[in-house]
Design a protein around this motif. Structure first.
Motif, PDB file in Angstrom:
ATOM      1  N   LEU A  78      17.186 -15.053   9.873  1.00  0.00           N
ATOM      2  CA  LEU A  78      16.070 -14.120   9.737  1.00  0.00           C
ATOM      3  C   LEU A  78      14.773 -14.930   9.833  1.00  0.00           C
ATOM      4  CD1 LEU A  78      15.257 -11.191   8.974  1.00  0.00           C
ATOM      5  CD2 LEU A  78      15.453 -11.848   6.573  1.00  0.00           C
ATOM      6  N   ARG A  79      13.811 -14.370  10.598  1.00  0.00           N
ATOM      7  CA  ARG A  79      12.476 -14.979  10.697  1.00  0.00           C
ATOM      8  C   ARG A  79      11.449 -13.899  10.483  1.00  0.00           C
ATOM      9  NH1 ARG A  79      12.840 -19.875  13.378  1.00  0.00           N
ATOM     10  NH2 ARG A  79      14.713 -20.161  14.624  1.00  0.00           N
ATOM     11  N   PHE A  80      10.193 -14.287  10.336  1.00  0.00           N
ATOM     12  CA  PHE A  80       9.131 -13.279  10.292  1.00  0.00           C
ATOM     13  C   PHE A  80       7.831 -13.876  10.794  1.00  0.00           C
ATOM     14  CE2 PHE A  80       9.215 -15.227   6.047  1.00  0.00           C
ATOM     15  CZ  PHE A  80       7.888 -15.621   5.897  1.00  0.00           C
ATOM     16  N   THR A  81       6.945 -13.013  11.230  1.00  0.00           N
ATOM     17  CA  THR A  81       5.613 -13.416  11.643  1.00  0.00           C
ATOM     18  C   THR A  81       4.743 -12.167  11.708  1.00  0.00           C
ATOM     19  OG1 THR A  81       4.453 -14.792  13.251  1.00  0.00           O
ATOM     20  CG2 THR A  81       5.993 -13.229  14.161  1.00  0.00           C
ATOM     21  N   THR A  82       3.474 -12.200  11.327  1.00  0.00           N
ATOM     22  CA  THR A  82       2.622 -13.287  10.929  1.00  0.00           C
ATOM     23  C   THR A  82       2.207 -13.123   9.469  1.00  0.00           C
ATOM     24  OG1 THR A  82       1.681 -13.655  13.117  1.00  0.00           O
ATOM     25  CG2 THR A  82       0.298 -14.189  11.327  1.00  0.00           C
ATOM     26  N   SER A  83       1.925 -14.242   8.828  1.00  0.00           N
ATOM     27  CA  SER A  83       1.539 -14.209   7.416  1.00  0.00           C
ATOM     28  C   SER A  83       0.060 -14.487   7.270  1.00  0.00           C
ATOM     29  CB  SER A  83       2.239 -15.335   6.665  1.00  0.00           C
ATOM     30  OG  SER A  83       3.603 -15.161   6.672  1.00  0.00           O
ATOM     31  N   HIS A  84      -0.587 -13.786   6.377  1.00  0.00           N
ATOM     32  CA  HIS A  84      -1.976 -14.128   6.047  1.00  0.00           C
ATOM     33  C   HIS A  84      -1.948 -15.051   4.833  1.00  0.00           C
ATOM     34  CE1 HIS A  84      -6.144 -14.046   5.107  1.00  0.00           C
ATOM     35  NE2 HIS A  84      -6.420 -13.140   6.032  1.00  0.00           N
ATOM     36  N   PRO A  85      -2.601 -16.217   4.912  1.00  0.00           N
ATOM     37  CA  PRO A  85      -2.530 -17.170   3.788  1.00  0.00           C
ATOM     38  C   PRO A  85      -2.951 -16.562   2.449  1.00  0.00           C
ATOM     39  CG  PRO A  85      -3.544 -18.200   5.695  1.00  0.00           C
ATOM     40  CD  PRO A  85      -3.365 -16.758   6.051  1.00  0.00           C
ATOM     41  N   LYS A  86      -3.927 -15.664   2.469  1.00  0.00           N
ATOM     42  CA  LYS A  86      -4.407 -15.146   1.178  1.00  0.00           C
ATOM     43  C   LYS A  86      -3.316 -14.334   0.458  1.00  0.00           C
ATOM     44  CE  LYS A  86      -6.610 -10.856   2.756  1.00  0.00           C
ATOM     45  NZ  LYS A  86      -5.560  -9.905   2.425  1.00  0.00           N
ATOM     46  N   LYS A 140       0.827  -1.206   0.000  1.00  0.00           N
ATOM     47  CA  LYS A 140       0.000   0.000   0.000  1.00  0.00           C
ATOM     48  C   LYS A 140       0.864   1.260   0.000  1.00  0.00           C
ATOM     49  CE  LYS A 140      -2.544   1.263   3.700  1.00  0.00           C
ATOM     50  NZ  LYS A 140      -3.555   1.147   4.752  1.00  0.00           N
ATOM     51  N   ASP A 141       1.878   1.262   0.832  1.00  0.00           N
ATOM     52  CA  ASP A 141       2.596   2.517   1.042  1.00  0.00           C
ATOM     53  C   ASP A 141       4.099   2.338   1.141  1.00  0.00           C
ATOM     54  OD1 ASP A 141       2.548   1.077   3.330  1.00  0.00           O
ATOM     55  OD2 ASP A 141       2.032   2.696   4.670  1.00  0.00           O
ATOM     56  N   GLY A 142       4.619   1.242   0.614  1.00  0.00           N
ATOM     57  CA  GLY A 142       6.051   1.021   0.824  1.00  0.00           C
ATOM     58  C   GLY A 142       6.857   1.219  -0.432  1.00  0.00           C
ATOM     59  N   ASP A 143       8.177   1.105  -0.284  1.00  0.00           N
ATOM     60  CA  ASP A 143       9.050   1.270  -1.442  1.00  0.00           C
ATOM     61  C   ASP A 143       9.337  -0.066  -2.121  1.00  0.00           C
ATOM     62  OD1 ASP A 143      10.281   0.657   0.955  1.00  0.00           O
ATOM     63  OD2 ASP A 143      12.093   1.812   0.580  1.00  0.00           O
ATOM     64  N   ILE A 144       9.259  -1.159  -1.362  1.00  0.00           N
ATOM     65  CA  ILE A 144       9.514  -2.484  -1.945  1.00  0.00           C
ATOM     66  C   ILE A 144       8.526  -3.503  -1.352  1.00  0.00           C
ATOM     67  CG2 ILE A 144      11.983  -2.162  -2.466  1.00  0.00           C
ATOM     68  CD1 ILE A 144      12.668  -3.464   0.168  1.00  0.00           C
ATOM     69  N   THR A 145       8.466  -4.692  -1.960  1.00  0.00           N
ATOM     70  CA  THR A 145       7.556  -5.736  -1.447  1.00  0.00           C
ATOM     71  C   THR A 145       8.254  -6.527  -0.331  1.00  0.00           C
ATOM     72  OG1 THR A 145       8.375  -7.427  -2.949  1.00  0.00           O
ATOM     73  CG2 THR A 145       6.541  -6.046  -3.748  1.00  0.00           C
ATOM     74  N   PHE A 146       7.511  -7.407   0.303  1.00  0.00           N
ATOM     75  CA  PHE A 146       8.090  -8.183   1.409  1.00  0.00           C
ATOM     76  C   PHE A 146       9.227  -9.111   0.946  1.00  0.00           C
ATOM     77  CE2 PHE A 146       7.799 -11.678   4.607  1.00  0.00           C
ATOM     78  CZ  PHE A 146       8.463 -10.977   5.603  1.00  0.00           C
ATOM     79  N   PRO A 147       9.031  -9.894  -0.123  1.00  0.00           N
ATOM     80  CA  PRO A 147      10.167 -10.724  -0.568  1.00  0.00           C
ATOM     81  C   PRO A 147      11.387  -9.865  -0.934  1.00  0.00           C
ATOM     82  CG  PRO A 147       8.140 -11.463  -1.608  1.00  0.00           C
ATOM     83  CD  PRO A 147       7.806 -10.185  -0.897  1.00  0.00           C
ATOM     84  N   GLU A 148      11.138  -8.687  -1.502  1.00  0.00           N
ATOM     85  CA  GLU A 148      12.278  -7.801  -1.817  1.00  0.00           C
ATOM     86  C   GLU A 148      12.965  -7.337  -0.535  1.00  0.00           C
ATOM     87  OE1 GLU A 148      10.498  -6.087  -6.049  1.00  0.00           O
ATOM     88  OE2 GLU A 148      10.252  -4.895  -4.223  1.00  0.00           O
ATOM     89  N   LEU A 149      12.166  -7.076   0.493  1.00  0.00           N
ATOM     90  CA  LEU A 149      12.747  -6.662   1.778  1.00  0.00           C
ATOM     91  C   LEU A 149      13.632  -7.782   2.340  1.00  0.00           C
ATOM     92  CD1 LEU A 149      12.795  -4.583   4.185  1.00  0.00           C
ATOM     93  CD2 LEU A 149      10.943  -5.931   5.180  1.00  0.00           C
ATOM     94  N   LEU A 150      13.140  -9.022   2.259  1.00  0.00           N
ATOM     95  CA  LEU A 150      13.934 -10.150   2.767  1.00  0.00           C
ATOM     96  C   LEU A 150      15.268 -10.243   2.021  1.00  0.00           C
ATOM     97  CD1 LEU A 150      11.201 -12.943   3.132  1.00  0.00           C
ATOM     98  CD2 LEU A 150      12.112 -11.452   4.911  1.00  0.00           C
ATOM     99  N   ARG A 151      15.198 -10.075   0.701  1.00  0.00           N
ATOM    100  CA  ARG A 151      16.439 -10.168  -0.078  1.00  0.00           C
ATOM    101  C   ARG A 151      17.387  -9.023   0.277  1.00  0.00           C
ATOM    102  NH1 ARG A 151      12.938 -12.841  -4.171  1.00  0.00           N
ATOM    103  NH2 ARG A 151      12.109 -10.862  -4.899  1.00  0.00           N
ATOM    104  N   LEU A 152      16.808  -7.828   0.483  1.00  0.00           N
ATOM    105  CA  LEU A 152      17.623  -6.665   0.845  1.00  0.00           C
ATOM    106  C   LEU A 152      18.342  -6.915   2.180  1.00  0.00           C
ATOM    107  CD1 LEU A 152      18.215  -3.579   0.156  1.00  0.00           C
ATOM    108  CD2 LEU A 152      16.348  -3.053   1.742  1.00  0.00           C
ATOM    109  N   LEU A 159      17.062 -18.039   0.023  1.00  0.00           N
ATOM    110  CA  LEU A 159      17.817 -17.230   0.987  1.00  0.00           C
ATOM    111  C   LEU A 159      18.324 -18.097   2.137  1.00  0.00           C
ATOM    112  CD1 LEU A 159      15.591 -14.019   1.258  1.00  0.00           C
ATOM    113  CD2 LEU A 159      17.601 -14.410  -0.173  1.00  0.00           C
ATOM    114  N   GLU A 160      19.622 -18.177   2.225  1.00  0.00           N
ATOM    115  CA  GLU A 160      20.200 -19.060   3.241  1.00  0.00           C
ATOM    116  C   GLU A 160      19.862 -18.611   4.655  1.00  0.00           C
ATOM    117  OE1 GLU A 160      24.349 -20.949   4.343  1.00  0.00           O
ATOM    118  OE2 GLU A 160      24.367 -19.916   2.395  1.00  0.00           O
ATOM    119  N   ILE A 161      19.797 -17.291   4.881  1.00  0.00           N
ATOM    120  CA  ILE A 161      19.578 -16.842   6.274  1.00  0.00           C
ATOM    121  C   ILE A 161      18.116 -16.982   6.704  1.00  0.00           C
ATOM    122  CG2 ILE A 161      21.512 -15.214   6.243  1.00  0.00           C
ATOM    123  CD1 ILE A 161      19.411 -12.942   6.297  1.00  0.00           C
TER     124      ILE A 161
END
Ligand code: 5AD
Ligand code: SF4
Length: 462
Positions: free
Chosen positions: A240-248, A218-230, A261-263
């Motif tokens: 690196l971990r993350f939580t929480t994901s919405h299945p949809k 909605k309001d960011g500069d990159i998407t979540f997978p791009e953030l993980l790669r960054l 991504l190895e980390i």
């Protein structure tokens, strides 16, 4: 939260009690940093505090009851120390606002989920005016936070909030009302904060958000997978971990990250909530049972060893025995590694609170117990599969139950306790799993000879 106590006895002291989720813990850490910048230090002894902050949770009725009972007990402290400032914040602060000091007259300040950042200023204002303060407005942007990170010094793992709020309005959920609309944090701030954390010795970070998959959409500069790669590129994190994901919103691009991504730890928390399409529709989850199962299959194709955990609820309004049995069947089909299960409770102002077909408490309790029995069996079977394998464990510290043991997590989020020297804290070490329990695993360090064959250097004797 680690203590920022100092022996400078003349400094004012802050005591924080945090209820609820990891985001509340992160918020409390941020608040402690903001007070630290004003020379007010954290204490773990409520008796010596000048300010008490209660960070509350509203997600279920029981969570609010716990927070209220804690707040009630503060009256005694306030009577003994009339200058004590009592502040309440978090989700229940946001929801109850002015009614909190009406119910608990010794509460001086109420802040919400976006306004707790102002608490140090509000405390100053309260000290000069003596007038009760309630500040609750939502902000549209994620705040720019100071990079103090005092609380985490000495910790191996830390959390970083990447987005706040939720736009999904699942019908049972109070979060969109108490955390406001979704807002993403600029990726550069996230990366800077992680760099600061790694410079303080942190090795593993969990990215937090109510719905991390919609980060940046909605309001960011990159998407979540791009953030993980960054983050993988720009920081020295081991994990690196993350939580929480919405299945949809779980995209194939994100699934691919688990492979590439190895980390990125091979664990995802993917709340399903229910196994019946009728209930999922009533919950406004916007996926079907079949779509959920399809996503799980895809995830396991990209990353066969991924551990999956979930949240489920029993007793949602309209849940009949057949719907509940659909949930049990889904648990059997997916074989989650961990399941967090709850009895549905009405949350004021949510759509489901006014739904017909409320399930009697006794039925909810019976369903929850049965479901937990089934899942405990599955979790134990999943854990037993690990016996005899060697797992990489990030050693986080000593075990609370037995100081002589070390404790840490595997990449797929299993807790492992084992005997070993303290200099392994902060290291990734291979551990042989020797026994499985319902909530943890018992490990042993491999023999040094075996170990040094695997890696050139031995972390135990170096
Ligand atoms: N009643 C019971 N459980 C709830 N949750 C959210 N709202 C409610 C409610 N009204 C559960 C969901 C969510 C988890 C954090 O709390 O399962 O994923
Ligand atoms: Fe609540 Fe649904 Fe948003 Fe999760 S996605 S925080 S359950 S409204």
């Amino acid at each position: 939260m680690k203590n920022m106590k100092s022996d400078k006895r003349n400094k004012k002291k802050l005591f924080i009690r945090t209820f609820g989720c990891q985001m509340n813990v992160y918020d409390s850490e941020t608040l402690a940093d903001l007070f630290f910048l004003r020379n007010i230090l954290l204490t773990d002894n409520m008796g010596e505090a000048d300010i008490v902050f209660v960070n509350t949770c509203s997600v279920r009725e029981k969570a609010e009851q716990k927070a209220c009972s804690f707040i009630g007990r503060l009256q005694r402290f306030k009577l003994k120390k009339p200058n004590l400032i009592v502040a309440v914040g978090g989700c229940m602060g946001q929801r109850m606002g002015e009614t909190l000091p009406e119910r608990f007259p010794f509460v001086d300040i109420v802040v919400g989920t976006d306004t707790f950042y102002y608490l140090p200023e509000l405390v100053e204002r309260y000290r000069t005016s003596g007038k009760k303060l309630v500040q609750l407005e939502f902000s549209r942007e994620f705040p720019r936070l100071p990079l103090v990170k005092e609380c985490v010094s000495g910790q191996v793992t830390a959390m970083v909030t990447i987005m706040q709020g939720c736009d999904n309005f699942c019908t049972y959920c109070i979060v969109p009302y108490v955390r406001g609309r979704e807002k993403s944090r600029p990726s550069s701030d996230i990366v800077r904060e992680i760099q600061e954390l790694t410079s303080k010795g942190v090795k593993e970070v969990t990215l937090l958000g109510q719905n991390v998959n919609s980060y940046g959409l909605k309001d960011g500069d990159i998407t979540f997978p791009e953030l993980l790669r960054l983050i993988a590129r720009e920081t020295d994190l081991l994990r690196l971990r993350f939580t929480t994901s919405h299945p949809k919103d779980l995209s194939e691009d994100l699934m691919k990250c688990f492979h590439d991504l190895e980390i990125l730890c091979k664990h995802i928390h993917l709340p399903v909530q229910a196994g019946s399409n009728k209930i999922l529709r009533l919950m406004n989850r916007r996926y079907t049972r079949e779509e959920y199962l399809q996503k799980v299959r895809k995830l396991r194709e990209y990353c066969p060893e991924i551990a999956i955990s979930t949240d489920v609820m029993v007793g949602f309004p309209g849940e009949e025995e057949a719907d509940y049995l659909d949930t049990l069947r889904l648990l059997e089909e997916v074989r989650f590694d961990t399941v967090f299960s709850f009895k549905y409770s009405d949350r004021p102002g949510t759509a489901a609170a006014s739904f017909r077909g409320k399930v009697p408490e006794k039925v909810k309790t019976r369903r929850l117990i049965q479901l937990q029995e089934l899942q405990n069996k599955i979790t134990l079977e999943q854990n037993e599969k690990l016996v005899g394998t060697v797992q990489e464990v990030l050693v986080a510290g000593t075990s609370k139950a037995d100081e002589r043991q070390l404790t840490g997590r595997t990449g797929d989020n299993h807790i492992v306790n084992f005997y070993g020297p303290r200099n392994l804290i902060g290291e990734l070490v291979p551990v042989t799993i020797v026994e499985a329990y319902a909530h943890s695993l018992k490990g042993e360090l491999p023999l040094v000879g075996e170990f040094s064959r695997e890696k050139d250097q031995c972390v135990i004797c170096r």
